[in-house]
Scaffold this motif. Structure first.
Motif, PDB file in Angstrom:
ATOM      1  N   LYS A 234       0.924  -1.284  -0.076  1.00 21.56           N
ATOM      2  CA  LYS A 234       0.116  -0.194  -0.045  1.00 21.56           C
ATOM      3  C   LYS A 234       0.846   1.378   0.026  1.00 21.56           C
ATOM      4  O   LYS A 234       0.808   2.207  -0.713  1.00 21.56           O
ATOM      5  CB  LYS A 234      -0.872   0.171   1.282  1.00 21.56           C
ATOM      6  CG  LYS A 234      -1.978   1.212   1.474  1.00 21.56           C
ATOM      7  CD  LYS A 234      -2.690   1.396   0.155  1.00 21.56           C
ATOM      8  CE  LYS A 234      -4.010   2.372   0.650  1.00 21.56           C
ATOM      9  NZ  LYS A 234      -4.707   2.632  -0.600  1.00 21.56           N
ATOM     10  N   THR A 257       4.820  -1.028   3.274  1.00 22.03           N
ATOM     11  CA  THR A 257       3.607  -1.264   4.412  1.00 22.03           C
ATOM     12  C   THR A 257       2.512  -1.925   3.328  1.00 22.03           C
ATOM     13  O   THR A 257       2.210  -1.392   2.253  1.00 22.03           O
ATOM     14  CB  THR A 257       2.921   0.023   4.700  1.00 22.03           C
ATOM     15  OG1 THR A 257       3.788   0.924   5.646  1.00 22.03           O
ATOM     16  CG2 THR A 257       1.703  -0.288   5.776  1.00 22.03           C
ATOM     17  N   THR A 258       2.046  -3.257   3.803  1.00 18.26           N
ATOM     18  CA  THR A 258       1.053  -4.048   3.010  1.00 18.26           C
ATOM     19  C   THR A 258      -0.308  -3.212   3.076  1.00 18.26           C
ATOM     20  O   THR A 258      -0.641  -2.422   4.004  1.00 18.26           O
ATOM     21  CB  THR A 258       1.046  -5.307   3.545  1.00 18.26           C
ATOM     22  OG1 THR A 258       0.413  -5.413   4.851  1.00 18.26           O
ATOM     23  CG2 THR A 258       2.469  -5.870   3.510  1.00 18.26           C
ATOM     24  N   GLY A 260      -2.911  -4.769   4.425  1.00 14.10           N
ATOM     25  CA  GLY A 260      -3.329  -5.062   5.627  1.00 14.10           C
ATOM     26  C   GLY A 260      -2.390  -4.450   6.766  1.00 14.10           C
ATOM     27  O   GLY A 260      -2.952  -4.771   8.073  1.00 14.10           O
ATOM     28  N   GLY A 261      -1.488  -3.545   6.494  1.00 15.27           N
ATOM     29  CA  GLY A 261      -0.958  -2.824   7.557  1.00 15.27           C
ATOM     30  C   GLY A 261       0.382  -3.253   8.267  1.00 15.27           C
ATOM     31  O   GLY A 261       0.763  -2.610   8.877  1.00 15.27           O
ATOM     32  N   GLU A 262       0.869  -4.551   7.654  1.00 15.52           N
ATOM     33  CA  GLU A 262       2.192  -5.039   8.126  1.00 15.52           C
ATOM     34  C   GLU A 262       3.204  -4.154   7.530  1.00 15.52           C
ATOM     35  O   GLU A 262       3.415  -3.665   6.366  1.00 15.52           O
ATOM     36  CB  GLU A 262       2.455  -6.164   7.561  1.00 15.52           C
ATOM     37  CG  GLU A 262       1.636  -7.394   8.201  1.00 15.52           C
ATOM     38  CD  GLU A 262       1.903  -8.703   7.773  1.00 15.52           C
ATOM     39  OE1 GLU A 262       3.060  -9.321   8.514  1.00 15.52           O
ATOM     40  OE2 GLU A 262       1.511  -9.328   6.932  1.00 15.52           O
ATOM     41  N   ARG A 263       4.139  -3.750   8.383  1.00 15.65           N
ATOM     42  CA  ARG A 263       5.227  -2.922   7.935  1.00 15.65           C
ATOM     43  C   ARG A 263       6.623  -3.631   7.856  1.00 15.65           C
ATOM     44  O   ARG A 263       6.969  -4.623   8.521  1.00 15.65           O
ATOM     45  CB  ARG A 263       5.622  -1.665   8.734  1.00 15.65           C
ATOM     46  CG  ARG A 263       4.340  -0.817   8.742  1.00 15.65           C
ATOM     47  CD  ARG A 263       4.478   0.374   9.586  1.00 15.65           C
ATOM     48  NE  ARG A 263       3.682   1.395   9.702  1.00 15.65           N
ATOM     49  CZ  ARG A 263       3.624   2.579  10.318  1.00 15.65           C
ATOM     50  NH1 ARG A 263       4.391   3.045  10.853  1.00 15.65           N
ATOM     51  NH2 ARG A 263       2.410   3.453  10.251  1.00 15.65           N
TER      52      ARG A 263
END
Length: 319
Positions: A234, A257-258, A260-263
């Motif tokens: 994203k 940052t994906t 889904g919010g993973e960094r």
């Protein structure tokens, strides 16, 4: 009416666009100190093609890059010949054979699926307000398609000439394949970073691109690959840190940052690359697009995993 409209007109950059279909295969086996690049581009409407194959072994580079006859037949074929380079599409999205032979060497590489295929059109779906790779390359969405896949690769290299003449090396390493097609011209791109990463539990493909028409609009796209499937990035930033050999940065840091919010923070040790190779992607004209493939170690700060990276850095310049 302006005076200049009464005379021959300037040819717009859009007129340079043409249909191209590219395949790019990258292989790394640092344990055996051997790396390979195979690249081919077909231009059916121009009835021409270009192919290159590069091997680096123990500090010595062997390069073949030249314009070749357009493969015929071409459409929907399961085997393509680009001069000495042959591609076999054995099982869709799963198994491929890349072979090359000339007076210097003979090579056969088998690429098998490590992760699922990813289509970068998904990036435009997730970030519809971003400047997509298709808009950057072809000036409109859906006129250019781009796919990538993390691969495993095995094979054999037989040297025919030079210091390694008569030597055969069985290889087993990390690979990646890149496939694109549509309207494009490499001389439309101003500069870019294109990188893939193979970690034990995951993979990434991250890139940033600027074109000559709208350099202020930088494309930033990518994905994370896991055994269960792919996820779009994203947010992406790429930072060059320090000065390394041959005009390359010392370190390149990818912050992703994906959806889904993973960094993830991926630190590529470009300055200490175990291979640094030129990619010959088309016959040069007045301008040439220079790609440098930096094969190196990479670390994920969040997970502590170590992996292999290929960080391609390219720029348009005078031939």
């Amino acid at each position: 009416m302006l005076l200049h409209e009464d005379y021959p007109h300037t040819v717009p950059t859009r007129a340079w666009l043409r249909w191209k279909e590219n395949y790019f295969w990258v292989f790394m086996d640092p344990d055996r100190d051997l790396c390979c690049l195979a690249h081919c581009t077909a231009e059916p409407t121009y009835d021409r093609a270009f192919a290159s194959f590069t091997v680096l072994h123990k500090g010595q580079t062997i390069v073949s890059g030249k314009e070749v006859a357009m493969p015929s037949p071409f459409e929907h074929q399961k085997q393509l010949h680009y001069g000495g380079l042959t591609l076999d599409f054995l099982k869709p999205q799963t198994e491929f054979r890349v072979a090359f032979e000339d007076d210097n060497l003979s090579a056969v590489l088998h690429f098998t699926r490590r992760m699922h295929l990813f289509d970068f059109q998904a990036c435009a779906d997730v970030n519809p307000d971003w400047f997509s790779i298709s808009e950057n390359t072809a000036f409109e969405r859906n006129s250019f398609r781009h796919q990538g896949q993390c691969m495993n690769a095995t094979g054999q290299i037989d040297f025919k000439a030079g210091d390694w003449a008569g030597t055969s090396i069985a290889v087993d390493g990390s690979g990646y394949r890149d496939h694109s097609w549509g309207m494009r011209n490499d001389q439309m791109t101003l500069d870019h970073v294109w990188a893939f990463f193979n970690f034990p539990s995951m993979g990434f493909h991250l890139m940033q691109v600027r074109n000559v028409i709208r350099p202020e609009n930088r494309t930033a796209e990518g994905y994370i690959a896991r055994p269960e499937g792919n996820e779009v990035i994203k947010v992406l930033t790429i930072e060059h840190v320090g000065q390394g050999p041959e005009g390359m940065p010392d370190t390149v840091i990818f912050r992703a940052t994906t959806l889904g919010g993973e960094r993830f923070t991926l630190v590529a040790d470009v300055g200490n690359s175990f291979a640094r190779l030129p990619l010959h992607s088309q016959k040069p004209g007045a301008k040439v697009y220079l790609n440098v493939e930096n094969m190196c170690r990479v670390r994920c700060e969040e997970t502590g995993e170590e992996g292999l990276a290929n960080v391609e850095i390219g720029a348009l310049m005078d031939a």
